[in-house]
Design a protein around this motif. Structure first.
Motif, mmCIF file in Angstrom:
data_model
loop_
_atom_site.group_PDB
_atom_site.id
_atom_site.type_symbol
_atom_site.label_atom_id
_atom_site.label_comp_id
_atom_site.label_asym_id
_atom_site.label_seq_id
_atom_site.Cartn_x
_atom_site.Cartn_y
_atom_site.Cartn_z
ATOM 1 N N VAL A 2 -17.492 -20.103 22.094
ATOM 2 C CA VAL A 2 -17.078 -19.504 23.226
ATOM 3 C C VAL A 2 -16.597 -20.823 24.360
ATOM 4 C CG1 VAL A 2 -17.863 -17.937 25.163
ATOM 5 C CG2 VAL A 2 -18.635 -17.716 22.641
ATOM 6 N N ILE A 4 -16.204 -21.439 28.218
ATOM 7 C CA ILE A 4 -16.623 -20.788 29.633
ATOM 8 C C ILE A 4 -16.526 -21.747 30.714
ATOM 9 C CG2 ILE A 4 -18.661 -19.954 30.689
ATOM 10 C CD1 ILE A 4 -19.868 -19.041 28.139
ATOM 11 N N THR A 52 -17.907 -25.468 26.327
ATOM 12 C CA THR A 52 -17.924 -24.370 25.059
ATOM 13 C C THR A 52 -19.114 -24.520 24.425
ATOM 14 O OG1 THR A 52 -17.421 -26.764 23.893
ATOM 15 C CG2 THR A 52 -15.505 -25.533 24.732
ATOM 16 N N HIS A 70 -22.562 -13.957 17.374
ATOM 17 C CA HIS A 70 -22.619 -13.625 18.923
ATOM 18 C C HIS A 70 -23.932 -12.780 19.074
ATOM 19 C CE1 HIS A 70 -18.911 -14.877 20.940
ATOM 20 N NE2 HIS A 70 -18.552 -14.890 19.572
ATOM 21 N N LEU A 78 -23.670 -13.960 28.374
ATOM 22 C CA LEU A 78 -22.429 -14.183 28.871
ATOM 23 C C LEU A 78 -22.076 -13.891 30.240
ATOM 24 C CD1 LEU A 78 -20.538 -13.538 25.396
ATOM 25 C CD2 LEU A 78 -20.599 -15.759 26.382
ATOM 26 N N VAL A 84 -15.716 -16.001 31.014
ATOM 27 C CA VAL A 84 -15.296 -16.435 29.617
ATOM 28 C C VAL A 84 -13.826 -16.723 29.270
ATOM 29 C CG1 VAL A 84 -15.243 -15.736 27.021
ATOM 30 C CG2 VAL A 84 -17.446 -15.320 28.508
ATOM 31 N N SER A 87 -13.095 -16.539 23.217
ATOM 32 C CA SER A 87 -14.229 -16.483 22.092
ATOM 33 C C SER A 87 -13.430 -16.499 20.635
ATOM 34 C CB SER A 87 -14.846 -15.080 22.516
ATOM 35 O OG SER A 87 -15.902 -15.441 21.307
#
Length: 392
Positions: A2, A4, A52, A70, A78, A84, A87
Motif C-alpha cells: 500500500v 500512502i 509504502t 489486508h 487505512l 491511499v 494498493s
C-alpha cells in the motif's frame, strides 16, 4: 503493498500498526524498517512524498488475489494512515509443469482480457502480467509466473521493479487532475490576455485601467505556475523512474500479447504528455503576459516622452519670451541709465560750461551720445562675460 501520502506525522501510522502487533518501534528518523509481525513480514519505506507498507507472506492465497493480507491490518487503520495512492496485490507462482496455454488460461481468468498485459522477462523463462485495473476492493493485481531457475534475489528485484512501476505511475498520475484544472484556468486567462492586447493596440481604455487588469492577469498566472510547479516537476521525475524500471525488465513479447510497456505507452504516456503540454502552455502564457506588459510599458513611455517633449517646447517658448522681454527691458534700461548718467554729468560739467561760456544744455546734448554708447558697450561686455561663465 500500500502506498500512502501520510499526514504531518510520517511515523504515526507505522507506530500504530507496530503497537497493534506489540512489535518494537524503529529508531527515530529512519527511512526503512523491516520486521516480522507474525502472520506476515512488514517492510516500511519512506519516500519524498509517500510511504509504502509491504506485507509479505509465504504460500498462495486462495482464491487468487483475495486480498487476505489486508485482513492483517487493524480496522479503520487505512482511514487514519493518510491518503491511499495505490494498493497492489502480487501473486507469485511457479510456471514449471505448465505449458504456455495453461499459463495464459490462468491469466485470462484473473485479469480483464481487453487490458491484460503479459511480458516474458528473465531470459524468457518468467512471465509478469497485469491489467492495471482496480478490482472490487480497490487493489491493482500483478501476477508473476516465476521460473524455477529464478533465485530469490532475482525474484525480489523483479517484484520490486513491478511495485515501483505501479507506485510511481500512480504518483505521476496525480498531476493529471492538476493539469486539467490548470488548462481550464489557462483558457480563461488566455482569453482575457488576448482582450488586453487588443485594448493596448487600439487604446480604448486608459493606461492605468489596462495596467491594473494586466497586473491581475499576471498575478493569476504566477499563482497558477507556483501551485502547479511542484506537481509537474514531480510527475517528470516519476515518469522517468517508471520508464527506467520498464526498460530494466527487458521485456519480450509472449504469444502476441500486449507488453507492459505497450500498455504504458497507450494509457500512461498520453497523461504525461498532457501534463507536459499544460506546463509548456503555462510557460507560454506567462511569456505572453510579459510581452503584453512590455508593450504597455512602451506605450506609456512613448506617451511620457510626448508629454516631456511638449513640456520642453513650452519651457523653450517661455524662455524665448523671457529673453525677448529681457531684451526689451535692457533697451529701456539703456535709456534710463543714460538719462541718469547725463543728469549726473550735468552737475559735473556745469562749472566747465560757465567757464567756457557755453550753454549747459548744448554741452549735455554733446555728451548724451557718448554716454549712450558707453552704456551699450558696458552691457555688451557684461553679456560676453556671462556667456563665457556659462560655457565653463
Amino acid at each position: 503493498m500500500v502506498a500512502i501520502i501520510p499526514g504531518e506525522d510520517v511515523f504515526a501510522a507505522l507506530f500504530t500498526l507496530l503497537d497493534h502487533y506489540k512489535a518494537p518501534l524503529p529508531a527515530e528518523g529512519v527511512n526503512q524498517h523491516s520486521i516480522d509481525l507474525g502472520p506476515a513480514r512488514l517492510k516500511w519505506e519512506r519516500h519524498s512524498e509517500f510511504v509504502t507498507y509491504t506485507l509479505i507472506r509465504k504460500g498462495l492465497a486462495e482464491p487468487a488475489f483475495s486480498g487476505a493480507l489486508h485482513d492483517y491490518l487493524p480496522a479503520d487503520w487505512l482511514l487514519q494512515a493518510g491518503e491511499v495512492i495505490t494498493s497492489v496485490l502480487v501473486r507469485i507462482e511457479g510456471c514449471q509443469g505448465r505449458d504456455d496455454e495453461q499459463l495464459l488460461a490462468s491469466l485470462d481468468n484473473w485479469f480483464q482480457a481487453e487490458s491484460l498485459s503479459v511480458s516474458a522477462v528473465g531470459e524468457l523463462s518468467s512471465l509478469v502480467a497485469s491489467d492495471f485495473r482496480l478490482d472490487a476492493k480497490g487493489h491493482v493485481r500483478i501476477a508473476i509466473m516465476a521460473d524455477a531457475g529464478l533465485n530469490p534475489l532475482q525474484l525480489g528485484r523483479l517484484v520490486q521493479r513491478l511495485l515501483e512501476i505501479e507506485v510511481y505511475k500512480s504518483m505521476a498520475m496525480l498531476s493529471l487532475p492538476t493539469a486539467r484544472d490548470a488548462a481550464r484556468k489557462l483558457g480563461n486567462l488566455e482569453t482575457r490576455l488576448t482582450c488586453i492586447v487588443q485594448e493596448i493596440s487600439v487604446a480604448e481604455k486608459s493606461d492605468q485601467e489596462t495596467l491594473g487588469t494586466l497586473l491581475a492577469i499576471s498575478t493569476a498566472i504566477q499563482n497558477l505556475s507556483a501551485s502547479t510547479s511542484f506537481r509537474f516537476s514531480a510527475a517528470i521525475a516519476y515518469e522517468t523512474i517508471v520508464n527506467q524500471r520498464l526498460t530494466s525488465l527487458e521485456e519480450c513479447r509472449f504469444h502476441g500479447r500486449q507488453q507492459l510497456s505497450e500498455f504504458m505507452r497507450r494509457r500512461f504516456d498520453p497523461a504525461m504528455r498532457t501534463c507536459q503540454a499544460t506546463e509548456k502552455r503555462l510557460s507560454e502564457v506567462s511569456k505572453r503576459a510579459t510581452r503584453a506588459s512590455n508593450l504597455l510599458r512602451t506605450r506609456v513611455d512613448v506617451a511620457a516622452e510626448r508629454q516631456s517633449q511638449a513640456l520642453l517646447d513650452s519651457m523653450n517658448m517661455r524662455a524665448e519670451q523671457q529673453l525677448r522681454l529681457q531684451e526689451t527691458v535692457e533697451g529701456l534700461s539703456v535709456v534710463a541709465i543714460s538719462y541718469y548718467a547725463v543728469s549726473l554729468l550735468g552737475y559735473v560739467v556745469a562749472p566747465l560750461a560757465d567757464a567756457l561760456e557755453i550753454k549747459k544744455s548744448w554741452l549735455l546734448a554733446g555728451l548724451s551720445p557718448v554716454v549712450i554708447i558707453g552704456v551699450l558697450l558696458m552691457l555688451r561686455a557684461t553679456h560676453r562675460r556671462l556667456h563665457r561663465q556659462a560655457e565653463r
